[in-house]
Design an enzyme around this catalytic site. Structure first.
Site, PDB file in Angstrom:
ATOM      1  N   GLY A  86      27.406  49.921  40.125  1.00 15.15           N
ATOM      2  CA  GLY A  86      28.728  49.923  39.507  1.00 15.15           C
ATOM      3  C   GLY A  86      28.653  49.447  38.068  1.00 15.15           C
ATOM      4  N   ALA A  87      29.465  50.055  37.214  1.00 17.64           N
ATOM      5  CA  ALA A  87      29.462  49.682  35.795  1.00 17.64           C
ATOM      6  C   ALA A  87      29.771  48.208  35.610  1.00 17.64           C
ATOM      7  CB  ALA A  87      30.475  50.541  35.040  1.00 17.64           C
ATOM      8  N   ASP A  88      30.699  47.677  36.402  1.00 18.26           N
ATOM      9  CA  ASP A  88      31.049  46.265  36.271  1.00 18.26           C
ATOM     10  C   ASP A  88      29.877  45.355  36.610  1.00 18.26           C
ATOM     11  OD1 ASP A  88      31.230  47.228  38.893  1.00 18.26           O
ATOM     12  OD2 ASP A  88      32.793  45.794  39.464  1.00 18.26           O
ATOM     13  N   ARG A  89      29.062  45.770  37.567  1.00 16.78           N
ATOM     14  CA  ARG A  89      27.922  44.951  37.967  1.00 16.78           C
ATOM     15  C   ARG A  89      26.824  44.977  36.907  1.00 16.78           C
ATOM     16  NH1 ARG A  89      26.453  46.151  44.068  1.00 16.78           N
ATOM     17  NH2 ARG A  89      25.580  44.041  43.884  1.00 16.78           N
ATOM     18  N   ASP A 108      30.979  37.772  41.216  1.00 23.21           N
ATOM     19  CA  ASP A 108      32.254  38.313  40.732  1.00 23.21           C
ATOM     20  C   ASP A 108      33.233  38.268  41.895  1.00 23.21           C
ATOM     21  OD1 ASP A 108      34.360  39.648  39.568  1.00 23.21           O
ATOM     22  OD2 ASP A 108      33.133  41.233  38.704  1.00 23.21           O
ATOM     23  N   THR A 111      38.889  41.343  44.404  1.00 20.50           N
ATOM     24  CA  THR A 111      39.241  42.055  45.633  1.00 20.50           C
ATOM     25  C   THR A 111      38.033  42.142  46.548  1.00 20.50           C
ATOM     26  OG1 THR A 111      40.840  43.357  44.380  1.00 20.50           O
ATOM     27  CG2 THR A 111      40.213  44.184  46.542  1.00 20.50           C
ATOM     28  N   THR A 163      49.552  28.248  62.020  1.00 18.30           N
ATOM     29  CA  THR A 163      48.798  29.495  61.923  1.00 18.30           C
ATOM     30  C   THR A 163      48.480  29.874  60.482  1.00 18.30           C
ATOM     31  OG1 THR A 163      49.784  30.313  63.972  1.00 18.30           O
ATOM     32  CG2 THR A 163      48.793  31.954  62.513  1.00 18.30           C
TER      33      THR A 163
END
Length: 234
Positions: A86-89, A108, A111, A163
């Site tokens: 991935g580009a972000d990685r 990182d 999400t 809960t």
């Protein structure tokens, strides 16, 4: 870094709509469009790439640089299929290498939770991909019949008294301690047994207390990496 902001990646927006929004945002920071002399894009939403390309070419008259495995940035990708990185990685690993030194382990936390490793030779060595806290919360809600959807965050304590508290505690500590242990195992397998740990992403500050002084927290690591890559290529 003059300005930064978060915005949803909407595939139904046109290049013109993104241009109007960008113009307004930059004006809010006192930045005129004429001062834009270069564009670099780190995208993992393939549907938007033609839109951003049109935005850059058509409205700024600039050919954009898209980060991918083919860019020669002085960091070999020592993985089986470089085109899958991935580009972000790639950007995060390069930023860690140039800003913090190597070997390095980058977490990182958004999400999804990704871990990327820069080895002793300054090469990208691969990493780990895991569900992030929000994905875990959604999975519990969707896959069980009685558990509610919980807003993730730091719980009041380890043992929940209802809960919602139990779910918040489980997600937070499972994510935090799980990732911290994985990072330790990765570093333990290195020749030196030492490496920089850098946390980034929207959840980085939230999970930083678990890592303590063993890790640096740099929420803007990806943007800084994009700066470094653009300057290297210019």
């Amino acid at each position: 870094l003059r300005a930064h902001w978060n915005e949803a990646s909407r595939t139904d927006k046109s290049a013109q709509a993104y241009y109007r929004g960008l113009k307004k945002k930059l004006a809010g920071f006192g930045i005129g469009l004429k001062s834009v002399t270069g564009v670099i894009i780190c995208s993992v939403v393939d549907e938007l790439n033609p839109v951003f390309k049109k935005l850059s070419n058509g409205y700024f008259g600039i050919k954009p640089v898209f980060v991918d495995h083919r860019l020669r940035i002085g960091m070999p990708l020592r993985i089986e299929k470089p085109e899958e990185a991935g580009a972000d990685r790639i950007v995060n690993a390069f930023a860690a290498k140039t800003l913090y030194g190597y070997p390095a382990v980058v977490l990182d936390l958004g999400t999804a939770a990704t871990i990327d490793v820069v080895n002793e030779e300054g090469e990208y060595a691969g990493g780990v991909i895991a569900p992030g806290m929000e994905i875990a919360a959604a999975a519990l809600y969707e896959k069980t019949s009685r558990l509610p959807l919980v807003k993730t965050g730091k719980p009041g304590g380890l043992i929940g008294k209802n809960t919602v508290q139990c779910i918040k505690s489980g997600i937070y500590y499972m994510t935090a301690y799980g990732l911290e242990r994985i990072a330790r195992e990765i570093i333990g397998g290195m020749k030196s047994g030492k490496a920089k740990i850098i946390l980034t992403g929207g959840m980085s500050a939230l999970l930083k207390p678990v890592f303590g002084k063993k890790a640096d927290c740099d929420p803007l690591l990806t943007l800084k990496g994009l700066q470094k890559i653009y300057r290297r290529l210019s």
